[in-house]
Design a protein around this motif. Structure first.
Motif, mmCIF file in Angstrom:
data_model
loop_
_atom_site.group_PDB
_atom_site.id
_atom_site.type_symbol
_atom_site.label_atom_id
_atom_site.label_comp_id
_atom_site.label_asym_id
_atom_site.label_seq_id
_atom_site.Cartn_x
_atom_site.Cartn_y
_atom_site.Cartn_z
ATOM 1 N N HIS A 122 9.849 17.043 -1.956
ATOM 2 C CA HIS A 122 9.143 16.888 -1.717
ATOM 3 C C HIS A 122 8.717 15.540 -2.334
ATOM 4 N N HIS A 123 8.241 15.110 -3.825
ATOM 5 C CA HIS A 123 8.252 14.092 -4.862
ATOM 6 C C HIS A 123 8.244 12.419 -4.722
ATOM 7 N N LEU A 124 10.179 12.623 -4.369
ATOM 8 C CA LEU A 124 11.251 12.610 -4.724
ATOM 9 C C LEU A 124 11.549 12.011 -2.630
ATOM 10 N N VAL B 196 21.895 15.819 -5.756
ATOM 11 C CA VAL B 196 21.761 14.741 -5.266
ATOM 12 C C VAL B 196 21.199 13.581 -6.076
ATOM 13 N N TYR B 197 21.795 12.140 -6.508
ATOM 14 C CA TYR B 197 21.971 10.876 -7.811
ATOM 15 C C TYR B 197 20.668 10.270 -6.718
ATOM 16 N N TYR B 198 19.499 10.232 -7.446
ATOM 17 C CA TYR B 198 18.615 8.718 -7.265
ATOM 18 C C TYR B 198 18.727 7.516 -8.492
ATOM 19 N N ARG B 199 17.902 6.241 -7.820
ATOM 20 C CA ARG B 199 18.348 5.249 -8.547
ATOM 21 C C ARG B 199 17.220 3.592 -8.276
ATOM 22 N N LEU C 75 8.729 9.013 -2.641
ATOM 23 C CA LEU C 75 9.554 8.173 -3.302
ATOM 24 C C LEU C 75 10.962 7.478 -2.597
ATOM 25 N N ARG C 76 10.989 8.500 -2.147
ATOM 26 C CA ARG C 76 12.690 7.164 -0.787
ATOM 27 C C ARG C 76 11.798 6.496 0.223
ATOM 28 N N GLU C 77 10.279 7.471 0.878
ATOM 29 C CA GLU C 77 9.640 6.648 2.225
ATOM 30 C C GLU C 77 9.575 5.665 1.903
ATOM 31 N N ALA C 78 8.768 5.318 0.378
ATOM 32 C CA ALA C 78 8.117 4.303 0.186
ATOM 33 C C ALA C 78 8.632 2.711 -0.075
ATOM 34 N N GLY C 79 10.661 2.806 -0.195
ATOM 35 C CA GLY C 79 11.403 2.816 -0.573
ATOM 36 C C GLY C 79 11.474 2.213 -2.130
ATOM 37 N N LEU C 80 11.922 2.630 -2.535
ATOM 38 C CA LEU C 80 11.630 2.692 -4.453
ATOM 39 C C LEU C 80 12.348 3.142 -5.083
ATOM 40 N N LEU C 81 12.798 4.087 -4.375
ATOM 41 C CA LEU C 81 14.389 4.750 -4.610
ATOM 42 C C LEU C 81 15.353 4.860 -3.856
ATOM 43 N N ALA D 235 0.631 -1.080 -0.131
ATOM 44 C CA ALA D 235 0.388 -0.113 -0.165
ATOM 45 C C ALA D 235 0.628 1.291 -0.455
ATOM 46 N N ARG D 236 2.194 1.143 0.972
ATOM 47 C CA ARG D 236 2.894 2.112 0.702
ATOM 48 C C ARG D 236 3.451 2.387 -0.740
ATOM 49 N N MET D 237 3.420 1.686 -1.031
ATOM 50 C CA MET D 237 4.193 1.693 -2.465
ATOM 51 C C MET D 237 3.144 1.885 -3.471
ATOM 52 N N PHE D 238 2.054 1.927 -3.723
ATOM 53 C CA PHE D 238 1.647 2.103 -4.194
ATOM 54 C C PHE D 238 1.109 3.261 -4.080
ATOM 55 N N ARG D 239 0.623 3.805 -2.246
ATOM 56 C CA ARG D 239 0.225 5.122 -2.631
ATOM 57 C C ARG D 239 1.139 5.964 -3.312
ATOM 58 N N ALA D 240 2.776 5.548 -3.048
ATOM 59 C CA ALA D 240 3.458 6.449 -3.959
ATOM 60 C C ALA D 240 3.168 6.564 -5.486
#
Length: 131
Positions: free
Chosen positions: A76-78, A96-99, A81-87, A32-37
């Motif tokens: 904020h969007h990044l 800052v670099y994202y993956r 996504l980080r808090e959801a464990g996606l990035l 749910a956390r990932m899909f919500r993000a």
């Protein structure tokens, strides 16, 4: 999670966390956390930009230049996504670099295994190619 046998040669088919047995509380919270993000079009696009960027990572400057949004909004969007464990992110100097975290994409993919398309979506009148 259950394992189903594939239609050809008896190989195991992709499995789905949503099909075969009821989803337990822990995995439900994580999904749910990932899909919500990903429920926000900007965040979905950001994930796609990062995943498709050269070497699988993108600088925040590359992401920001794609949108007509302020830097705090992109940040904020990044963060979501980080808090959801996606990035995942790494600071290099002033940027800052994202993956994308591959295990997170695997989890999302496993949740929406192919067997739910014909069994669930088609029964609901939704085609697999529908937006």
């Amino acid at each position: 999670m259950s394992t189903h046998t594939g239609p050809e040669h008896g190989e195991p088919a992709c499995t789905s966390l949503l099909v075969g047995e009821p989803l337990q509380a822990g995995p439900a919270v994580e999904l749910a956390r990932m899909f919500r993000a990903l429920g926000d079009p900007v965040r979905l696009r950001i994930l796609s930009i990062v995943a498709n960027h050269q070497h699988g990572e993108a600088c925040v400057c590359d992401i920001s230049s794609t949108f007509d949004l302020t830097q705090p909004t992109i940040s904020h969007h990044l963060k979501v996504l980080r808090e959801a464990g996606l990035l995942d992110s790494e600071r290099r100097g002033t940027w800052v670099y994202y993956r994308v975290i591959p295990a997170a994409l695997h989890t999302l993919s496993a949740a929406l295994g192919p067997e739910i398309v014909p069994d669930t979506l088609a029964d609901a009148g939704v085609s697999a190619g529908a937006p």
